[in-house]
Design an enzyme around this catalytic site. Structure first.
Site, short mmCIF file in Angstrom:
data_model
loop_
_atom_site.label_atom_id
_atom_site.label_comp_id
_atom_site.label_asym_id
_atom_site.label_seq_id
_atom_site.Cartn_x
_atom_site.Cartn_y
_atom_site.Cartn_z
N HIS A 13 31.17 46.26 44.21
CA HIS A 13 31.76 45.87 42.94
C HIS A 13 30.73 45.91 41.81
CE1 HIS A 13 35.04 44.17 40.65
NE2 HIS A 13 34.26 43.23 40.18
N SER A 17 39.76 46.46 36.90
CA SER A 17 40.72 45.95 37.88
C SER A 17 40.47 44.49 38.20
CB SER A 17 40.64 46.78 39.17
OG SER A 17 39.35 46.62 39.75
N HIS A 18 41.53 43.83 38.63
CA HIS A 18 41.43 42.50 39.24
C HIS A 18 42.41 42.47 40.41
CE1 HIS A 18 39.67 38.40 37.97
NE2 HIS A 18 38.71 39.27 38.15
N ASN A 19 42.21 43.40 41.35
CA ASN A 19 43.16 43.63 42.42
C ASN A 19 43.13 42.55 43.50
OD1 ASN A 19 43.64 46.02 41.04
ND2 ASN A 19 42.31 47.22 42.35
N GLN A 67 38.86 33.29 40.21
CA GLN A 67 38.47 32.49 39.06
C GLN A 67 39.68 31.86 38.38
OE1 GLN A 67 38.13 35.82 39.47
NE2 GLN A 67 36.10 36.52 38.90
N ASP A 107 28.88 39.68 28.74
CA ASP A 107 29.89 38.85 29.38
C ASP A 107 29.45 38.51 30.80
OD1 ASP A 107 32.33 37.88 30.51
OD2 ASP A 107 32.83 39.93 31.09
N GLU A 111 31.50 32.75 39.10
CA GLU A 111 32.17 33.64 38.16
C GLU A 111 33.13 32.86 37.26
OE1 GLU A 111 33.83 37.03 40.20
OE2 GLU A 111 31.92 37.52 41.15
N ASN A 161 35.74 51.52 35.84
CA ASN A 161 35.64 50.61 36.96
C ASN A 161 36.02 51.35 38.24
OD1 ASN A 161 37.78 48.25 38.40
ND2 ASN A 161 35.60 47.92 38.32
N SER A 214 37.23 50.44 42.10
CA SER A 214 37.72 49.38 42.99
C SER A 214 38.02 49.99 44.35
CB SER A 214 38.98 48.72 42.41
OG SER A 214 39.50 47.77 43.30
#
Length: 752
Positions: A49, A95-97, A241, A269, A313, A550, A552
């Site tokens: 990641h 992504s936030h898979n 998170q 960030d 995180e 990104n 993933s």
């Protein structure tokens, strides 16, 4: 560091996701065995990641430069592209898979928060969001739960944060049953020369952490995102998170204000891997070190261990390096916005034998001493070129012969039309977008005038006045990519370009979100390699360089295997003149309908073949760059000359779906005649590429036909815009009311 501390074993390293050879390499870098805090640092920074260790060798082959690029691809928080008039657009997709698979609401919400932070840490104010969502079989209760949670998470966070969601895509297939894909895109505007960088330099310059306090949420989230989803994944909910959009809104305003002072050296960030990621990446880029006192980090829980503080995180946090002597200024700004602002360290000089080390202290003790360069992507982090081989199914798919599928009879057209208009992959996303605020900020030019891509006016506090708009889209037909990864990725880029051109814009650049299964499976890695090469070739042909994005991996499970390979293309376009704005809706009764581009007997990988005929093994549709380029050039010219009333590209669902969408958007009907040179199903429902439906007022017919004849661009006059009915070859297939009833309500009815 305490020399008596029990040092972690290889077994511990492997539990943290490190390979044996990586464990040995860490000891070599440090000149000793790492302690647990240091091992945790390397485990997250060398996770897929963060390090892209299994993908970077191929990502480097993508085109990454143009005259408009203002930031090196992948080296800042987001891409930055010059759009003229002293303005630049920052944009990115991520992504936030995995988090969304376990906790869909917070997984999606924090994905939205994270991508917007990437934009405003560039100094750009976000003005628009898109999303690309993939889910499993919608008949499953689990899929409905995931879809409901993800959509609500996106809507609640985006609406509260105050950035409009202006479009996106939604796709369902059983390959996503366990592992949904949630890809979030954001774009913002900044004046050229006023953007910020993710770097750190200047010995003695103070290092601040700002925003929310640090808690235990998201610890080892980067490692979690670098492994397959399994039954045990629910044990890792702390790796998901929790977001706070109201806190992020304050952080946005405070961040833009401190950047405006001109005293910010660098800002980043705190996304994946938290403090350790920001400190190491900024230090490595600036070729300096840092001394960080973890005691000074504002925390939400008492007695947090060093690795917990470093790897957390927790959302809505930034790392900021400013000029020494200006501490009171940054402190005053964050006090005004009622946000945490704590100096946790300072920048140090590089050593004799390295580019900069980071020393972390807790309770006065040195708990970690690591070289920044060796932790990061593009530095000493490992890079692998994995074994790959073509999956056996590819050759089986290629054997598909459309002649083995009976063509439709005329009396079957209505059945297919009803099936497609109510299918979750085709029908209106009204149930989704009604949960999003698309008008906040009053810049969205697409809400009441639909087009193939979102058109958003460039404006914001303090920005110079301009008539420009950005034109943005996210595209990928993952069924095509699964059938032929190289060609499917090319089509994804081409369709993104085509959507922007049909909306009146000019394609400029790409951000991508590459969603694949486990890279250690040779067949999965082959899909990845082929898709990247196809994407690269297409981006070069369309002059749309890749600004970043990104990767993933590990989107698979033991039950369902890997998801369809899904290289989502987020594309930025520019509309200089609002007069070029083109919509997809038919306008006036009596307008003429033309198909621009050539049709074929291709039904491969179409929604019709896949879900109506239940033929799941077929290749991707045929695709030719020259045909695509000529069609886009033709549509661009027709729009610029003011000769057409509407334009809508033919994509999922084929020509009939395109006609129906244009008619329903204008609340009118159409009367068309098919082409007896082609199969009826292929002409109406096949997904031949490089085709666009246009409508033309009768007084412009001579101009349009003359231009298309002169350029030898294939086209066909289909018929006219009417009122009330969808008529094909003289037979009424549906009324517009029937079509809208199916199309508008299908998804909502399923979700009820």
């Amino acid at each position: 560091m305490d020399a008596t501390e029990s040092l972690p074993s290889l077994e511990t390293a492997q539990k943290l996701g490190l390979l044996p050879e990586e464990f040995d390499r860490i000891a070599e870098i440090l000149g000793r065995r790492p302690n647990f805090t240091e091992l945790s640092i390397f485990s997250v920074m060398w996770s897929e990641h963060c390090s892209y260790k299994n993908s970077i060798v191929w990502l480097k082959t993508l085109p990454r430069d143009s005259d408009r690029m203002l930031a090196k691809a992948g080296e800042e928080n987001a891409g930055l592209v010059d759009i003229g008039d002293g303005l630049a657009c920052s944009f990115k997709i991520e992504s936030h898979n995995h988090p969304s698979a376990l906790e869909p609401y917070q997984g999606a919400a924090t994905g939205v928060g994270g991508i917007n932070r990437d934009i405003f840490t560039m100094g750009a104010r976000p003005i628009a969001q898109l999303n690309s969502l993939r889910f499993g079989n919608l008949e499953l209760a689990k899929t409905k739960r995931l879809l409901r949670g993800v959509v609500k998470g996106i809507g609640d966070y985006g609406n509260a944060f105050g950035i409009p969601t202006v479009g996106g895509e939604l796709f369902f297939d059983e390959s996503y049953n366990t592992n949904p894909l949630v890809n979030a895109f954001s774009a913002g505007i900044v004046e050229v020369g006023k953007s910020a960088k993710a770097t750190s330099f200047g010995v003695g310059n103070p290092v601040f952490i700002v925003g929310s306090a640090t808690g235990k949420d998201g610890i080892h989230g980067a490692t979690f995102a670098s492994e397959d989803i399994s039954a045990a994944s629910t044990d890792k909910l702390p790796a998901v998170q929790v977001g706070d959009p109201f806190m992020e809104k304050l952080l946005l305003e405070a961040t833009l204000e401190i950047i405006e002072t001109g005293y910010v050296i660098g800002i980043q960030d705190m996304g994946a891997a938290g403090i350790i990621c920001s400190t190491s990446e900024m230090s490595a880029k600036g070729e300096h070190g840092m001394i960080i006192d973890l005691d000074k980090v504002p925390t939400r829980q008492p007695n947090m261990a060093p690795f917990e503080i470093l790897l957390s995180e927790s959302q809505e946090r930034m790392l900021v390096v400013i000029e020494k002597g200006k501490e009171h200024i940054i402190q005053g700004i964050f006090d005004k916005w009622d946000l945490n602002c704590a100096q946790i360290g300072e920048v140090t000089a590089p050593g004799e034998n390295d580019l900069g080390r980071i020393h972390f202290y807790r309770y006065g003790e040195l708990v970690a001493d690591v070289p920044a360069y060796d932790l990061v992507l593009g530095g000493g982090a490992p890079q692998y070129n994995r074994e790959y081989k073509e999956p056996a199914y590819i050759k089986e798919y290629a054997k598909f012969d459309p002649s083995n599928v009976d063509d439709l009879e005329a009396d079957e057209i209505r059945d297919v039309a009803e099936h497609l208009l109510s299918h979750p992959n085709i029908c209106s996303r009204k149930w989704v977008y009604e949960q999003y605020d698309s008008m906040v900020g009053t810049a969205n030019r697409s809400t009441n005038a639909p087009s193939d891509a979102a058109v958003v006016r460039v404006k914001g506090p303090g920005l110079p006045a301009t008539e420009k708009s950005i034109v943005i889209t996210v595209d990928c037909n993952s069924r095509y990519v699964n059938a032929n990864p190289r060609q499917g990725a090319m089509i994804a880029v081409a369709e993104a370009c085509r959507n922007i051109v049909c909306s009146g814009g000019e394609p400029l650049a790409v951000t991508n979100n590459l969603n694949f299964g486990n890279p250690y499976v040779p067949e999965v890695y082959w899909q990845f390699v082929e898709a990247v090469q196809g994407m690269g070739e297409a981006c070069r042909r369309f002059s749309t360089p890749v600004t970043g994005g990104n990767v993933s991996f590990y989107n698979q499970s033991s039950d369902d295997g890997p998801v369809f390979p899904t290289p989502t293309i987020g594309m930025l376009g520019l509309m200089e003149n609002p007069a070029h704005r083109m919509t997809l809706n038919f306008k006036n009764e009596g307008d003429l309908i033309f198909l621009v581009g050539g049709s074929t007997n291709d039904i491969a990988s179409s929604e019709y073949l896949y879900s109506y005929r239940n033929v799941t093994a077929s290749p991707a549709p045929l695709f030719d760059f020259e045909d695509e380029w000529r069609v886009q050039e033709g549509i661009r010219t027709l729009i610029r000359n003011g000769w057409i009333q509407s334009a809508h590209d033919v994509s999922d669902g084929g020509l009939f779906t395109t006609l129906a969408e244009s008619a329903m958007a204008g609340n009118v009907g159409f009367q068309v005649v098919t082409d007896d040179r082609h199969r009826l199903d292929a002409f109406l429902f096949g997904e031949s590429q490089s085709r666009v439906i246009i409508s033309v007022s009768p007084d412009q017919r001579q101009h349009v036909e003359g231009y298309l004849d002169d350029t030898v661009l294939p086209f066909k006059y289909l018929g006219t815009v009417t009122t009330g009915n969808f008529i094909i070859d003289g037979a009424t297939i549906l009324t517009v009311a029937e079509a809208k009833g199916l199309y508008d309500n299908a998804l909502g009815n399923i979700m009820k």
